[in-house]
Design an enzyme around this catalytic site. Structure first.
Site, PDB file in Angstrom:
ATOM      1  CB  ALA A 156      -6.407   4.680  -5.993  1.00 52.81           C
TER       2      ALA A 156
ATOM      3  CB  ALA B 185     -10.969  -6.413 -10.276  1.00 53.69           C
ATOM      4  N   GLY B 186     -12.355  -3.503  -8.705  1.00 53.91           N
ATOM      5  CA  GLY B 186     -12.827  -2.997  -7.409  1.00 53.91           C
ATOM      6  C   GLY B 186     -11.788  -3.059  -6.307  1.00 53.91           C
ATOM      7  CG  LEU B 187      -9.500  -6.115  -5.593  1.00 54.14           C
ATOM      8  CD1 LEU B 187      -8.571  -7.315  -5.633  1.00 54.14           C
ATOM      9  CD2 LEU B 187     -10.268  -6.129  -4.275  1.00 54.14           C
ATOM     10  N   GLY B 188      -8.924  -1.236  -6.200  1.00 55.82           N
ATOM     11  CA  GLY B 188      -8.161   0.008  -6.042  1.00 55.82           C
ATOM     12  C   GLY B 188      -6.907   0.091  -6.892  1.00 55.82           C
ATOM     13  CB  SER B 189      -5.814  -1.763  -9.891  1.00 57.77           C
ATOM     14  OG  SER B 189      -5.399  -1.279 -11.104  1.00 57.77           O
TER      15      SER B 189
ATOM     16  CG  ASP C 195     -11.095   3.432  -4.517  1.00 58.72           C
ATOM     17  OD1 ASP C 195     -11.901   3.250  -3.594  1.00 58.72           O
ATOM     18  OD2 ASP C 195     -11.200   2.907  -5.641  1.00 58.72           O
TER      19      ASP C 195
ATOM     20  N   PRO D 143      -5.549  -6.926  -9.460  1.00 54.41           N
ATOM     21  CG  PRO D 143      -6.985  -8.704  -9.026  1.00 54.41           C
ATOM     22  CD  PRO D 143      -6.024  -7.764  -8.354  1.00 54.41           C
TER      23      PRO D 143
END
Ligand code: MEV
Length: 314
Positions: free
Chosen positions: A110, A104-108, A152, A101
């Protein structure tokens, strides 16, 4: 030249987001259930030195030359060409997709950079070391996220749990016993650059108070590493709760994140916190494997738009 592909996983921060920007330790782990993929293939018949960038998720289908120079995709490609010392290359298509996502803080961000850097260098016949891949992805992060710590790009490049201190050599560490995390997405997009910038302003306004917050987060991350190495998983729960309370004080949580954190604890999680830049995006809950589905259901019933169950140390 055959088509080549490269990928990089998503990530969660278990402990220490924001304080990591101020040289405190943090712990992050890859999330292999989601990933960014980049595929390079020859663009037969096109003039050399042409890259056709195709990224349907963000509605891009244009040549590298027509993308803005400071676009994250252009930067990742340009930095790679520069690192390889290549200015003359055969035309190729670069197709980019991701199940991580966005914002959303999930490292997309990077992860997309890492996948691009890897596939472009491999396609042009020179494999870059993970250290160099991570460093180039960090350069992209710096333009797009203001003052990133580098955590990240490190965790998604090495795809291993990391104990990270800014500007120090990256440390990986053993996981004494695998454990299960449920990730809950508020569905609210949130810019890490903005939340990191706001924490910086608040720190500048009240250095003493914020440095105490950062230090407390650092102490939590150090203790957490010991528990993880010793396989004392349940002890991580209260540390997550404490870390979340500190992030609330730093004003990077939100009503939606707090609601999901509370719901997961009520459903039996051992501890929970926001993960990443905050203000939206994702939260994480530490659970007993057998209750992971229950906690995931509770999150969906309280407003999460998506959940991921991931095992750390598998
Ligand atoms: C973002 O995943 C984590 C933050 O600490 C920012 C950073 O470390 O660059 C909020």
């Amino acid at each position: 030249m055959p088509a080549l592909s490269a990928s990089a996983p998503g990530k969660i921060i278990l402990f220490g987001e924001h304080s990591v920007v101020y040289q405190q330790p943090a712990i992050a782990v890859p999330v292999m259930e989601v990933k960014a993929i980049a595929i390079a293939s020859p663009a037969i018949g096109k003039p050399s030195n042409t890259v056709q960038v195709i990224a349907p998720d963000i509605e891009i289908n244009s040549t590298l030359k027509t993308l803005p120079l400071d676009h994250a995709i252009s930067m990742a490609i340009d930095l790679t060409l520069k690192e390889l010392g290549i200015s003359d290359y055969p035309a190729f298509n670069l197709r980019i997709s991701s199940t991580i996502p966005l914002a959303a803080g999930l490292g997309s961000g990077a992860s997309v950079s890492v996948a691009i850097i890897r596939v472009v260098s491999n396609f042009l016949g020179q494999t870059l070391s993970d250290e160099v891949v991570s460093q180039l992805a960090y350069e992209v992060e710096k333009i797009h996220h203001g003052t990133p710590s580098g955590i990240d790009n490190s965790v998604v490049t090495f795809a291993q749990p990391v104990y990270f201190i800014k500007d120090r050599l990256l440390e990986t560490f053993p996981i004494g016993k695998p454990f299960t995390i449920v990730i809950g997405d508020t569905g609210i997009k949130s810019s890490t650059a903005v939340s990191v910038g706001d924490v910086r302003k608040a720190w500048q306004a009240d250095q003493k108070v914020y440095e105490d917050f950062f230090e407390s987060c650092g102490t939590i991350a150090k203790k957490a590493r010991e528990h993880i190495e010793n396989g004392e998983i349940k002890k991580l729960g209260p540390l997550m709760d404490e870390n979340h309370a500190l992030l609330q004080k730093m004003n990077v949580s939100s009503k939606e994140l707090d609601t999901l954190v509370l719901a997961s604890r009520d459903a039996g999680a051992w501890g929970a916190k926001l993960s990443g830049g905050g203000r939206g995006g994702n939260m994480i809950a530490l659970v007993d494997e057998d209750s992971s589905e229950n906690v995931a259901d509770a999150l969906m019933n309280t407003g999460a738009v998506q959940t991921i169950i991931t095992k750390v140390g598998n």
